[in-house]
Design a protein around this motif. Structure first.
Motif, PDB file in Angstrom:
ATOM      1  N   ARG A 251      35.662   6.990  -9.811  1.00 29.94           N
ATOM      2  CA  ARG A 251      36.586   7.801  -9.024  1.00 29.94           C
ATOM      3  C   ARG A 251      38.033   7.565  -9.446  1.00 29.94           C
ATOM      4  NH1 ARG A 251      35.473  10.521  -4.464  1.00 29.94           N
ATOM      5  NH2 ARG A 251      33.248  10.770  -3.995  1.00 29.94           N
ATOM      6  N   GLN A 252      38.321   6.377  -9.935  1.00 30.16           N
ATOM      7  CA  GLN A 252      39.664   6.049 -10.391  1.00 30.16           C
ATOM      8  C   GLN A 252      39.551   5.256 -11.692  1.00 30.16           C
ATOM      9  OE1 GLN A 252      42.233   4.255  -7.441  1.00 30.16           O
ATOM     10  NE2 GLN A 252      41.432   5.549  -5.775  1.00 30.16           N
ATOM     11  N   PRO A 253      40.620   5.186 -12.480  1.00 27.04           N
ATOM     12  CA  PRO A 253      40.583   4.378 -13.707  1.00 27.04           C
ATOM     13  C   PRO A 253      40.322   2.911 -13.392  1.00 27.04           C
ATOM     14  CG  PRO A 253      42.458   5.874 -13.732  1.00 27.04           C
ATOM     15  CD  PRO A 253      41.891   5.947 -12.355  1.00 27.04           C
ATOM     16  N   ASN A 254      39.598   2.256 -14.303  1.00 27.51           N
ATOM     17  CA  ASN A 254      39.280   0.850 -14.122  1.00 27.51           C
ATOM     18  C   ASN A 254      40.382  -0.057 -14.673  1.00 27.51           C
ATOM     19  OD1 ASN A 254      36.493   0.617 -12.925  1.00 27.51           O
ATOM     20  ND2 ASN A 254      36.024   1.967 -14.653  1.00 27.51           N
ATOM     21  N   THR A 255      41.594   0.445 -14.704  1.00 27.81           N
ATOM     22  CA  THR A 255      42.711  -0.311 -15.279  1.00 27.81           C
ATOM     23  C   THR A 255      43.456  -1.149 -14.259  1.00 27.81           C
ATOM     24  OG1 THR A 255      44.089   1.668 -15.007  1.00 27.81           O
ATOM     25  CG2 THR A 255      43.028   1.344 -17.153  1.00 27.81           C
ATOM     26  N   SER A 256      43.082  -1.042 -12.992  1.00 31.54           N
ATOM     27  CA  SER A 256      43.751  -1.819 -11.944  1.00 31.54           C
ATOM     28  C   SER A 256      42.712  -2.342 -10.966  1.00 31.54           C
ATOM     29  CB  SER A 256      44.771  -0.955 -11.194  1.00 31.54           C
ATOM     30  OG  SER A 256      44.121   0.072 -10.470  1.00 31.54           O
ATOM     31  N   ALA A 257      43.101  -3.349 -10.204  1.00 32.03           N
ATOM     32  CA  ALA A 257      42.191  -3.913  -9.206  1.00 32.03           C
ATOM     33  C   ALA A 257      41.828  -2.877  -8.155  1.00 32.03           C
ATOM     34  CB  ALA A 257      42.828  -5.148  -8.563  1.00 32.03           C
ATOM     35  N   ALA A 258      42.790  -2.054  -7.753  1.00 30.57           N
ATOM     36  CA  ALA A 258      42.512  -1.018  -6.745  1.00 30.57           C
ATOM     37  C   ALA A 258      41.549   0.030  -7.290  1.00 30.57           C
ATOM     38  CB  ALA A 258      43.818  -0.369  -6.302  1.00 30.57           C
ATOM     39  N   GLY A 259      41.743   0.413  -8.561  1.00 31.11           N
ATOM     40  CA  GLY A 259      40.849   1.394  -9.161  1.00 31.11           C
ATOM     41  C   GLY A 259      39.432   0.874  -9.277  1.00 31.11           C
ATOM     42  N   ARG A 260      39.291  -0.392  -9.703  1.00 34.14           N
ATOM     43  CA  ARG A 260      37.947  -0.971  -9.809  1.00 34.14           C
ATOM     44  C   ARG A 260      37.288  -1.083  -8.438  1.00 34.14           C
ATOM     45  NH1 ARG A 260      40.813  -4.047 -13.607  1.00 34.14           N
ATOM     46  NH2 ARG A 260      41.133  -5.745 -12.102  1.00 34.14           N
ATOM     47  N   ALA A 261      38.060  -1.419  -7.417  1.00 40.49           N
ATOM     48  CA  ALA A 261      37.505  -1.517  -6.065  1.00 40.49           C
ATOM     49  C   ALA A 261      37.015  -0.151  -5.575  1.00 40.49           C
ATOM     50  CB  ALA A 261      38.547  -2.090  -5.106  1.00 40.49           C
ATOM     51  N   ALA A 262      37.766   0.916  -5.906  1.00 39.71           N
ATOM     52  CA  ALA A 262      37.345   2.257  -5.486  1.00 39.71           C
ATOM     53  C   ALA A 262      36.065   2.685  -6.181  1.00 39.71           C
ATOM     54  CB  ALA A 262      38.466   3.257  -5.783  1.00 39.71           C
ATOM     55  N   ASN A 263      35.833   2.169  -7.370  1.00 43.25           N
ATOM     56  CA  ASN A 263      34.645   2.561  -8.116  1.00 43.25           C
ATOM     57  C   ASN A 263      33.402   1.782  -7.699  1.00 43.25           C
ATOM     58  OD1 ASN A 263      36.152   4.392  -9.619  1.00 43.25           O
ATOM     59  ND2 ASN A 263      36.685   2.867 -11.173  1.00 43.25           N
ATOM     60  N   ARG A 264      33.578   0.671  -7.017  1.00 41.54           N
ATOM     61  CA  ARG A 264      32.424  -0.073  -6.498  1.00 41.54           C
ATOM     62  C   ARG A 264      32.078   0.503  -5.127  1.00 41.54           C
ATOM     63  NH1 ARG A 264      35.826  -4.345  -8.366  1.00 41.54           N
ATOM     64  NH2 ARG A 264      36.427  -4.830  -6.208  1.00 41.54           N
ATOM     65  N   ARG A 265      31.004   1.309  -5.102  1.00 42.97           N
ATOM     66  CA  ARG A 265      30.738   2.058  -3.871  1.00 42.97           C
ATOM     67  C   ARG A 265      29.263   2.463  -3.776  1.00 42.97           C
ATOM     68  NH1 ARG A 265      32.437   5.302  -7.972  1.00 42.97           N
ATOM     69  NH2 ARG A 265      31.649   7.452  -8.090  1.00 42.97           N
ATOM     70  N   ILE A 266      28.885   2.792  -2.544  1.00 38.85           N
ATOM     71  CA  ILE A 266      27.605   3.445  -2.249  1.00 38.85           C
ATOM     72  C   ILE A 266      27.934   4.806  -1.661  1.00 38.85           C
ATOM     73  CG2 ILE A 266      25.544   3.450  -0.790  1.00 38.85           C
ATOM     74  CD1 ILE A 266      25.285   1.449  -2.975  1.00 38.85           C
ATOM     75  N   GLU A 267      27.345   5.864  -2.235  1.00 38.90           N
ATOM     76  CA  GLU A 267      27.553   7.211  -1.709  1.00 38.90           C
ATOM     77  C   GLU A 267      26.238   7.713  -1.107  1.00 38.90           C
ATOM     78  OE1 GLU A 267      29.356   9.952  -4.362  1.00 38.90           O
ATOM     79  OE2 GLU A 267      31.037   8.620  -4.886  1.00 38.90           O
ATOM     80  N   LEU A 268      26.297   8.078   0.168  1.00 36.55           N
ATOM     81  CA  LEU A 268      25.154   8.702   0.851  1.00 36.55           C
ATOM     82  C   LEU A 268      25.349  10.203   0.730  1.00 36.55           C
ATOM     83  CD1 LEU A 268      25.141   6.400   4.009  1.00 36.55           C
ATOM     84  CD2 LEU A 268      23.782   6.156   1.930  1.00 36.55           C
ATOM     85  N   VAL A 269      24.471  10.862  -0.045  1.00 39.12           N
ATOM     86  CA  VAL A 269      24.650  12.257  -0.422  1.00 39.12           C
ATOM     87  C   VAL A 269      23.646  13.096   0.361  1.00 39.12           C
ATOM     88  CG1 VAL A 269      24.786  13.892  -2.319  1.00 39.12           C
ATOM     89  CG2 VAL A 269      25.314  11.478  -2.719  1.00 39.12           C
ATOM     90  N   VAL A 270      24.150  13.985   1.212  1.00 40.28           N
ATOM     91  CA  VAL A 270      23.306  14.841   2.054  1.00 40.28           C
ATOM     92  C   VAL A 270      23.104  16.169   1.318  1.00 40.28           C
ATOM     93  CG1 VAL A 270      23.019  15.915   4.298  1.00 40.28           C
ATOM     94  CG2 VAL A 270      24.285  13.747   4.090  1.00 40.28           C
ATOM     95  N   TYR A 271      21.832  16.525   1.092  1.00 33.18           N
ATOM     96  CA  TYR A 271      21.484  17.746   0.378  1.00 33.18           C
ATOM     97  C   TYR A 271      21.032  18.823   1.360  1.00 33.18           C
ATOM     98  CZ  TYR A 271      21.629  15.091  -3.967  1.00 33.18           C
ATOM     99  OH  TYR A 271      22.045  14.334  -5.035  1.00 33.18           O
ATOM    100  N   PRO A 272      21.151  20.099   0.956  1.00 33.58           N
ATOM    101  CA  PRO A 272      20.706  21.167   1.845  1.00 33.58           C
ATOM    102  C   PRO A 272      19.180  21.230   1.980  1.00 33.58           C
ATOM    103  CG  PRO A 272      21.476  22.079  -0.240  1.00 33.58           C
ATOM    104  CD  PRO A 272      21.831  20.615  -0.246  1.00 33.58           C
ATOM    105  N   GLU A 273      18.439  20.665   1.009  1.00 31.71           N
ATOM    106  CA  GLU A 273      16.983  20.699   1.084  1.00 31.71           C
ATOM    107  C   GLU A 273      16.469  19.807   2.218  1.00 31.71           C
ATOM    108  OE1 GLU A 273      18.323  21.940  -2.807  1.00 31.71           O
ATOM    109  OE2 GLU A 273      18.634  20.050  -1.724  1.00 31.71           O
ATOM    110  N   THR A 274      15.380  20.213   2.787  1.00 34.94           N
ATOM    111  CA  THR A 274      14.780  19.429   3.880  1.00 34.94           C
ATOM    112  C   THR A 274      13.466  18.831   3.432  1.00 34.94           C
ATOM    113  OG1 THR A 274      13.662  21.408   4.734  1.00 34.94           O
ATOM    114  CG2 THR A 274      15.850  20.908   5.618  1.00 34.94           C
ATOM    115  N   PHE A 275      12.985  17.854   4.215  1.00 32.05           N
ATOM    116  CA  PHE A 275      11.693  17.209   3.913  1.00 32.05           C
ATOM    117  C   PHE A 275      10.695  17.502   5.024  1.00 32.05           C
ATOM    118  CE2 PHE A 275      13.768  14.356   6.766  1.00 32.05           C
ATOM    119  CZ  PHE A 275      12.772  13.667   7.412  1.00 32.05           C
TER     120      PHE A 275
END
Length: 275
Positions: A251-275
Motif C-alpha cells: 500500500r505504501q513504499p517500503n522505504t520508511s518504517a511507516a510505509g512498512r507498517a502499513a504494508n503489514r496487514r490482514i485484509e478481510l475482503v467481502v465478495y458479492p458471491e454467496t455461499f
C-alpha cells in the motif's frame, strides 16, 4: 560346375551344337574328315566360364541387395503403421476431450440460463443480484478500522502489528479483542457473502523463526485469523478462505518504517458471491 552355370552354358552353346548336328557335312560316320572333336564341341573356354561366374556373382549380389531393400521397406512400413495407429489414438483421445468440454460448456450455459431465469419473478418483476455492497458496507461500525470499496468488493484492513508477534504467525493476546467486534459486524451485515482473508507483509528479510519466506508468513497469519474467526467468533468455515500475498501489492513504499507498517496487514475482503 554349379547348376546355374550349367544352365547358362547350355543356353549359350546348346543352339550352336544343335545347329552343327543338322549340318549334312557333319552327319557322316564317326571318324569322318569334317566331324568336330567332342572336347571342342562341349567345353567352353576359360574366359567364357569366368564371364559366366561373374554374371552369376552379380545376380547373387543383386538378389541380396533386393532382399535387404525389401526388409528395410517392411521395417519402414511397420514404423509408418505404428505412427498411424498412434495418431489415430491421439485423435480419438482429443475428440473425446472435445466432446467432454462441449458437454461441460453446455451444462455451464444451462446453469447460467437457469440463474438468469431465476431472477425473474412471476408477473415480470426482476430480482437484481446483490452485486453492490456499498449500501450494506455503510452499516459497518468498526471504529478506527479502515473500510474501503474496491471494485465489486469491500476491504476491511487490519494491521498485522495489532494481531501478531513481529515476523511470526503467533497471535497476540489482544488479537481477539481486535477481531471479535469485526467478526460480529461481518456476521450481522454480510451473513451469506463469501469473505477472503488476505495476508500481506513488507519486504524485510526474515531470519530464523517459524517461516522462511514472506508468502509462508502471510499464509500462516491468514490461517491463524481464519481459525480465530471460526473457532472463537463462530463464523461458518465455508464462508471464509485464505490468500497469501507475501510482500506483493504494497500500500505504501517500503522505504520508511511507516510505509512498512502499513504494508503489514490482514485484509478481510467481502465478495458479492454467496455461499
Amino acid at each position: 560346375m554349379p547348376r546355374r552355370l550349367c544352365l547358362l552354358v547350355t543356353a549359350l552353346f546348346g543352339g550352336v551344337l544343335l545347329g552343327c548336328s543338322q549340318n549334312p557335312y557333319l552327319a557322316s560316320s564317326p571318324g569322318g574328315a569334317w566331324q568336330v572333336p567332342q572336347s571342342v564341341a562341349v567345353q567352353p573356354s576359360e574366359a567364357q566360364i569366368a564371364e559366366l561366374n561373374r554374371r552369376v556373382q552379380l545376380l547373387d549380389d543383386n538378389n541380396r541387395q533386393l532382399h535387404t531393400q525389401l526388409a528395410q521397406s517392411e521395417q519402414q512400413s511397420q514404423v509408418y503403421r505404428d505412427e498411424l495407429n498412434l495418431v489415430r489414438t491421439q485423435l480419438a483421445d482429443t475428440t473425446q476431450r472435445l466432446e467432454s468440454t462441449a458437454i461441460a460448456a453446455k451444462e455451464a450455459e444451462n446453469r447460467v440460463r437457469g440463474f438468469q431465469a431465476s431472477t425473474q419473478m412471476r408477473g415480470g418483476t426482476s430480482i437484481q443480484a446483490n452485486t453492490d455492497l456499498t449500501q450494506a458496507a455503510s452499516r459497518l461500525n468498526l471504529g478506527g478500522v479502515p473500510v474501503e470499496r474496491n471494485g465489486d468488493v469491500i476491504r476491511v484492513i487490519v494491521s498485522s502489528d495489532h494481531l501478531f508477534q513481529p515476523g511470526t504467525i503467533q497471535l497476540l493476546p489482544q488479537a481477539a479483542t481486535t477481531l471479535d467486534p469485526i467478526a460480529a459486524q461481518l456476521r450481522s451485515v454480510f451473513p451469506r457473502q463469501r469473505i477472503g482473508i488476505e495476508g500481506y507483509t513488507d519486504d524485510a528479510p526474515l531470519y530464523g523463526g517459524q517461516v522462511a519466506t514472506s508468502h509462508q508468513l502471510t499464509a500462516g497469519q491468514a490461517a491463524s485469523v481464519l481459525d480465530l474467526l471460526t473457532r472463537r467468533a463462530g463464523m461458518p468455515s465455508q464462508q471464509l478462505f485464505t490468500v497469501a500475498q507475501g510482500a506483493n501489492n504494497p500500500r505504501q513504499p517500503n522505504t520508511s518504517a511507516a510505509g512498512r507498517a502499513a504494508n503489514r496487514r490482514i485484509e478481510l475482503v467481502v465478495y458479492p458471491e454467496t455461499f
